[in-house]
Design a protein around this motif. Structure first.
Motif, PDB file in Angstrom:
ATOM      1  N   THR A 346       0.739  -1.062   0.078  1.00 53.11           N
ATOM      2  CA  THR A 346       0.102  -0.030  -0.002  1.00 53.11           C
ATOM      3  C   THR A 346       0.893   1.161  -0.194  1.00 53.11           C
ATOM      4  OG1 THR A 346      -1.738  -1.090   1.108  1.00 53.11           O
ATOM      5  CG2 THR A 346      -1.754   1.188   1.384  1.00 53.11           C
ATOM      6  N   GLU A 347       1.837   1.180   0.598  1.00 52.92           N
ATOM      7  CA  GLU A 347       2.722   2.464   0.748  1.00 52.92           C
ATOM      8  C   GLU A 347       3.510   2.657  -0.565  1.00 52.92           C
ATOM      9  OE1 GLU A 347       4.010   4.616   3.593  1.00 52.92           O
ATOM     10  OE2 GLU A 347       1.931   4.375   3.740  1.00 52.92           O
ATOM     11  N   ALA A 348       3.805   1.718  -1.183  1.00 49.79           N
ATOM     12  CA  ALA A 348       4.585   1.477  -2.341  1.00 49.79           C
ATOM     13  C   ALA A 348       3.591   2.262  -3.516  1.00 49.79           C
ATOM     14  CB  ALA A 348       4.931  -0.043  -2.980  1.00 49.79           C
ATOM     15  N   VAL A 349       2.354   1.826  -3.322  1.00 48.73           N
ATOM     16  CA  VAL A 349       1.168   2.279  -4.051  1.00 48.73           C
ATOM     17  C   VAL A 349       1.097   3.963  -4.247  1.00 48.73           C
ATOM     18  CG1 VAL A 349      -1.253   2.744  -4.665  1.00 48.73           C
ATOM     19  CG2 VAL A 349      -0.087   0.227  -4.400  1.00 48.73           C
ATOM     20  N   LEU A 350       1.380   4.352  -2.637  1.00 44.32           N
ATOM     21  CA  LEU A 350       1.287   5.578  -2.530  1.00 44.32           C
ATOM     22  C   LEU A 350       2.592   6.478  -3.266  1.00 44.32           C
ATOM     23  CD1 LEU A 350       0.123   5.959   0.905  1.00 44.32           C
ATOM     24  CD2 LEU A 350      -1.412   6.395  -1.048  1.00 44.32           C
ATOM     25  N   LEU A 351       3.771   6.105  -2.860  1.00 45.13           N
ATOM     26  CA  LEU A 351       5.091   6.414  -3.291  1.00 45.13           C
ATOM     27  C   LEU A 351       4.854   6.688  -5.126  1.00 45.13           C
ATOM     28  CD1 LEU A 351       7.677   4.736  -1.127  1.00 45.13           C
ATOM     29  CD2 LEU A 351       6.732   6.991  -1.093  1.00 45.13           C
ATOM     30  N   GLU A 352       4.389   5.609  -5.743  1.00 46.95           N
ATOM     31  CA  GLU A 352       4.182   5.733  -7.141  1.00 46.95           C
ATOM     32  C   GLU A 352       3.363   6.616  -7.478  1.00 46.95           C
ATOM     33  OE1 GLU A 352       5.210   3.811 -10.877  1.00 46.95           O
ATOM     34  OE2 GLU A 352       6.018   4.609  -9.467  1.00 46.95           O
ATOM     35  N   THR A 353       2.255   6.766  -6.912  1.00 47.84           N
ATOM     36  CA  THR A 353       1.383   8.104  -7.213  1.00 47.84           C
ATOM     37  C   THR A 353       2.174   9.037  -7.112  1.00 47.84           C
ATOM     38  OG1 THR A 353      -0.689   6.493  -6.282  1.00 47.84           O
ATOM     39  CG2 THR A 353      -0.975   8.841  -6.265  1.00 47.84           C
ATOM     40  N   LEU A 354       2.744   9.581  -6.002  1.00 47.24           N
ATOM     41  CA  LEU A 354       3.290  10.751  -5.664  1.00 47.24           C
ATOM     42  C   LEU A 354       4.412  10.692  -6.907  1.00 47.24           C
ATOM     43  CD1 LEU A 354       3.831  10.559  -1.929  1.00 47.24           C
ATOM     44  CD2 LEU A 354       2.417  12.537  -3.241  1.00 47.24           C
TER      45      LEU A 354
END
Length: 487
Positions: A346-354
């Motif tokens: 989930t955190e990786a999804v957020l980083l990739e979104t940013l």
């Protein structure tokens, strides 16, 4: 009369070209008298569409320190993490632009947290952070507020589940409420028409110009000649509406304040103004600080959250992976920020979104406070400096840079913090809302995917990844069906 003015500007330009400072100025496209590179920009945007892509194309020709002359303003675009880090860390480049577009919202002065600079900015930032923290910013009580707003958003989506929802303004009021409850002690219903209208005005304002300041900063005298054509008339009207909203809020506080029992940040500022009259903040400063928190917080976080939905609705496989992690770690209880350390995908999804969205494509402009050397060039005092954040996040250094790929931030099941990812900037001017923004995005994502599957409405095409240009990048309009998950 105007012939004489043009003649004087031409003489100034010719003298300036012979100046040694000009000879040491970074290279860039040929600059015309008076208008500089504005014609080149106008023509270049026909091919590249976005300002950040135009700057990127020129940087590939002229180098990672690109020198432009836009009307009356020197603008330098710096590319690459090392150069961005240097500009962000040097005190001489800590200034903010004094162009008309930046100061028209703050009574023609450099005030507030976002566009202020120098000692007044340092003091305002310090005091604002002190008051924010004293009313829960960065504490457990802030998480409670975020969770409450996420729950209200989930309830709203449950009420229209199965129906197409245009999501581009979906997060606006939620994001305002999270910070505004601390700043002004007030929350708004997610269907409040006045606040919806206000959010629409902020979004429109951010679309009128790009982060370099636009024609209204490069040639501010044009506002007297063609105000509608350059967007001045609309900007003025939007600022007037925002000013009315914020000033009404401050006046309500003044009418009901209890000096012994401050309720929120605005109360604390007003009490400071009453008790420390010799070095007090002015009402103008309080207004601009409040406006900073209303505008900047809403626009960037809400835009990023919308891009997050866009990437997820385009890829059902990624949705399912996040939902599996939610089910395994959280189950049916309410998500908490303490879950983040165990939810690496989930955190990786957020980083990739940013990374992929990079809504602040050029960061917030810096300004040279004095003449200063950068690399082998001389940056004259007053030069605006833009940082190519979008290029850093989406350039050749990333494998399949145009693909939404959270796995790039994972290594053997552990989260990888890539130093090339700097969506909140670097140095002393790094965004003070970074921690809050990351918390909001995590909570929005987990609350929504815990309850819903996201689907593209029947008959709609796949939402476009192409953004809308402006002060920040935003997603093109698209709709999502929030389909309730079976428990």
């Amino acid at each position: 009369m105007w012939h004489f003015a043009v003649f004087l500007l031409l003489i100034y330009y010719l003298i300036n070209r012979r100046n040694s400072k000009y000879l040491l100025y970074p290279p860039g496209p040929y600059s015309l008298p008076i208008i500089g590179n504005l014609l080149s920009v106008w023509m270049g945007l026909k091919n590249h569409k976005y300002h950040h892509k135009l700057w990127q194309s020129w940087s590939k020709i002229y180098g990672n320190i690109l020198g432009l002359r836009l009307g009356l303003i020197n603008v330098v675009v710096v590319s690459g993490r090392d150069m961005i880090k240097e500009v962000s860390s040097r005190e001489v480049f800590e200034g903010r632009p004094d162009g008309f577009m930046y100061t028209m919202r703050s009574f023609g002065k450099k005030l507030g947290i976002v566009f202020g600079d120098g000692r007044p900015w340092s003091n305002t930032r310090r005091v604002a952070l002190k008051y924010l923290r004293s009313f829960g910013y960065g504490t457990r009580s802030m998480e409670v507020i975020i969770a409450e707003e996420c729950s209200e958003l989930v309830k709203l989506r449950a009420s229209d589940s199965g129906q197409p929802v245009l999501v581009n303004q979906m997060f606006n009021i939620s994001v305002i409420n999270i910070l505004w409850r601390v700043v002004a002690g007030r929350r708004y219903d997610l269907n409040d028409d006045r606040v919806k209208h206000l959010c629409g005005l902020v979004m429109r304002l951010f679309r009128l110009v790009d982060m370099s300041g636009g024609i209204i900063s490069f040639m501010p005298f044009l506002r007297h000649l063609v105000p509608k054509l350059i967007g001045f008339t609309e900007m003025k009207a939007i600022h007037a509406s925002l000013q009315t909203f914020v000033k009404e809020t401050i006046e309500e506080h003044k009418a009901s304040i209890d000096i012994e029992n401050p309720r929120d940040v605005i109360d604390a500022f007003l009490i400071e103004m009453l008790s420390n009259k010799e070095n007090a903040f002015t009402e103008e400063e309080l207004y601009v600080v409040s406006l900073d928190m209303l505008e900047a917080g809403m626009e960037t976080v809400a835009n990023t959250a919308v891009f997050m939905l866009l990437y997820l609705v385009r890829d059902e496989n990624i949705q399912r992976k996040v939902q599996k992690e939610i089910d395994d770690v959280i189950g049916i209880r309410q998500p908490s920020l303490s879950d983040r350390s165990r939810m690496v995908y989930t955190e990786a999804v957020l980083l990739e979104t940013l990374r992929l969205s990079s809504v602040a494509a050029m960061g917030i402009p810096h300004m040279a406070l004095e003449d200063a050397h950068l690399g082998e060039y001389l940056i004259p005092k007053g030069t605006f400096l833009l940082m190519a954040i979008h290029d850093l996040h989406n350039g050749d250094l990333w494998e399949e840079a145009d693909t939404f790929k959270p796995e790039r931030f994972l290594n053997e099941g552990k989260l990888v913090q890539d130093e090339r990812l700097i969506p909140f900037g670097l140095g002393r001017r790094r965004c003070i809302g970074e921690g809050l923004a990351k918390s909001e995005l995590f909570m929005f994502l987990t609350h929504i995917l815990q309850k819903f599957n996201l689907r593209i409405p029947h008959g709609d095409s796949l939402p476009s990844l192409e953004p809308v240009d402006g002060l920040t990048l935003s997603a093109n309009p698209f709709s999502v069906i929030f389909e309730q998950r079976s428990s």
